[in-house]
Write a protein that holds these residues in place. Structure first.
Motif, mmCIF file in Angstrom:
data_model
loop_
_atom_site.group_PDB
_atom_site.id
_atom_site.type_symbol
_atom_site.label_atom_id
_atom_site.label_comp_id
_atom_site.label_asym_id
_atom_site.label_seq_id
_atom_site.Cartn_x
_atom_site.Cartn_y
_atom_site.Cartn_z
ATOM 1 N N ALA A 71 -2.802 0.379 11.280
ATOM 2 C CA ALA A 71 -4.187 0.118 10.777
ATOM 3 C C ALA A 71 -5.051 0.961 11.579
ATOM 4 C CB ALA A 71 -4.490 -1.232 10.702
ATOM 5 N N ASN A 110 -6.736 2.639 7.811
ATOM 6 C CA ASN A 110 -6.749 1.632 6.811
ATOM 7 C C ASN A 110 -7.098 0.283 7.290
ATOM 8 O OD1 ASN A 110 -5.941 3.395 4.487
ATOM 9 N ND2 ASN A 110 -4.033 3.817 5.837
ATOM 10 N N SER A 111 -7.375 -0.747 6.405
ATOM 11 C CA SER A 111 -7.647 -2.093 6.969
ATOM 12 C C SER A 111 -6.181 -2.708 7.293
ATOM 13 C CB SER A 111 -8.434 -2.898 5.802
ATOM 14 O OG SER A 111 -7.558 -2.955 4.750
ATOM 15 N N GLU A 162 -5.311 -5.518 5.886
ATOM 16 C CA GLU A 162 -4.780 -6.282 4.697
ATOM 17 C C GLU A 162 -4.079 -5.282 4.040
ATOM 18 O OE1 GLU A 162 -7.970 -6.428 6.003
ATOM 19 O OE2 GLU A 162 -7.830 -8.382 6.631
ATOM 20 N N THR A 163 -4.736 -3.867 3.922
ATOM 21 C CA THR A 163 -3.968 -2.861 3.207
ATOM 22 C C THR A 163 -2.590 -2.511 3.850
ATOM 23 O OG1 THR A 163 -6.357 -2.001 2.597
ATOM 24 C CG2 THR A 163 -4.147 -0.440 2.335
ATOM 25 N N ASP A 204 -0.254 -5.431 3.213
ATOM 26 C CA ASP A 204 -0.025 -5.398 1.649
ATOM 27 C C ASP A 204 1.257 -4.412 1.364
ATOM 28 O OD1 ASP A 204 -0.360 -6.469 -1.024
ATOM 29 O OD2 ASP A 204 -0.962 -4.339 -1.380
ATOM 30 N N VAL A 205 1.352 -3.091 1.760
ATOM 31 C CA VAL A 205 2.168 -2.082 1.362
ATOM 32 C C VAL A 205 3.328 -2.351 2.297
ATOM 33 C CG1 VAL A 205 0.402 -0.514 0.824
ATOM 34 C CG2 VAL A 205 1.160 -0.444 3.235
ATOM 35 N N PHE A 213 -2.542 8.647 3.070
ATOM 36 C CA PHE A 213 -2.460 7.296 3.597
ATOM 37 C C PHE A 213 -3.128 7.408 5.285
ATOM 38 C CE2 PHE A 213 -0.686 3.350 5.596
ATOM 39 C CZ PHE A 213 -0.757 2.552 4.692
#
Length: 329
Positions: free
Chosen positions: A265, A270-271, A273-274, A277-278, A293
């Protein structure tokens, strides 16, 4: 050419019988010369003399020893395990080994040189560190040592890190190394003063994808057909471990997963959480998707910059086509 042999001959001189009743023989040596010119003439036609190279180092050394101290040749010991007269040389070298023969400018000449360096040493001379295997302890040790050496050589020149690795797992998903192998290389990269140019060639999976994204901003590249993938760390084979030890290992894997998510992250923008999640399932990225990304900054395609510079933006395409974008769409 005539030659002569001198041999001592003895002849008897008998004394007068009148002086003594017994006879005495007195032997006096006398040299006798025998001519062998005819013998040499006959053998010369049957046994031809082989040509001798005057520049032959062995014959030159042999002639030098014969002229200076001929007794060395006469009294030389005979060793059945070695050829004769080879002990006259201090360190005889009959021929160079293949590793010592290096092609010169001419294809017909070879000169004995020192053995050439290995391929990783040649890459290191160009400030290139290549990771082409899974991250096992031997690979981590070599990569960290090369990074430290290149910074010591010149802390201002960039270091090029080429990556083609499946991380701490094999291509079939089996764990071959601990997650700390990737973290060790990552920490070494973060301690360097040099710019780090990362290039993905082939695959950058798991911890290798983290190393790809950890390069200097704007200097992270990817080949057009390379692949990147991020996934959760795997639990190593537990074998016959007790249940309590398996639980301890599982907790450690969860800690490594959270660390990996935070670092990805940080470098991708990106966060947390993102990224988490992926990473629930293996997340594959081609070059374009990896750029979107935030894993890389540019795709290395010859002539791509010129082509992309001539491509109009979507808004210009809509404007030239007469399409009006409605608000809210």
């Amino acid at each position: 050419m005539a030659c002569f042999l001198q041999a001592p001959m003895a002849y008897a001189i008998l004394s007068s019988a009148s002086s003594s009743s017994s006879s005495r023989a007195v032997r006096v040596p006398k040299p006798l010369k025998l001519s062998c010119g005819a013998l040499g003439a006959r053998n010369a036609a049957k046994i031809p003399m082989p040509p001798i190279n005057p520049k032959d180092p062995f014959l030159s050394k042999l002639a030098s020893v014969a002229s200076s101290s001929p007794e060395t040749l006469v009294n030389s010991s005979v060793n059945p395990d070695t050829p004769p007269f080879l002990d006259l040389f201090d360190s005889p070298k009959l021929m160079a080994t293949p590793a010592q023969v290096e092609r010169s400018v001419s294809y017909n000449e070879h000169k004995p040189r020192s053995p050439p360096p290995d391929l990783p040493s040649l890459l290191l001379n160009g400030r290139i560190v290549y990771i082409g295997m899974p991250l096992v302890p031997a690979v981590t040790e070599l990569v960290v040592a090369e990074l430290m050496y290149l910074q010591w050589m010149d802390p201002k020149q960039p270091i090029y890190l080429y990556i083609n690795s499946t991380g701490t797992t094999r291509d079939d998903g089996e764990t071959v190394g601990m997650e700390t192998e990737g973290f060790a290389i990552y920490d070494a990269l973060m301690q360097l003063q040099n710019e780090i140019h990362t290039v993905a060639v082939g695959a950058a999976i798991g911890q290798a994808c983290l190393l790809l994204s950890a390069g200097t901003k704007g200097k992270r590249f990817m080949m057009p057909h390379a692949k990147a993938m991020i996934q959760q760390p795997r639990v190593p084979s537990s074998g016959l471990m007790p249940a309590s030890d398996v639980l301890i290992r599982a907790k450690e894997v969860i800690v490594n997963r959270d660390t990996l998510v935070e670092l990805l992250a940080k470098h991708t923008g990106n966060s947390v959480e993102t990224v988490a999640d992926v990473m629930r399932r293996p997340f594959y990225m081609d070059a374009n998707r990896a750029k979107e990304f935030g894993v890389i900054d540019r795709i290395l395609w010859r002539g791509q910059e010129k082509v992309m510079a001539e491509v109009a933006s979507p808004e210009e395409w809509d404007k030239n086509a007469g399409i009006k974008v409605m608000d809210g769409f």
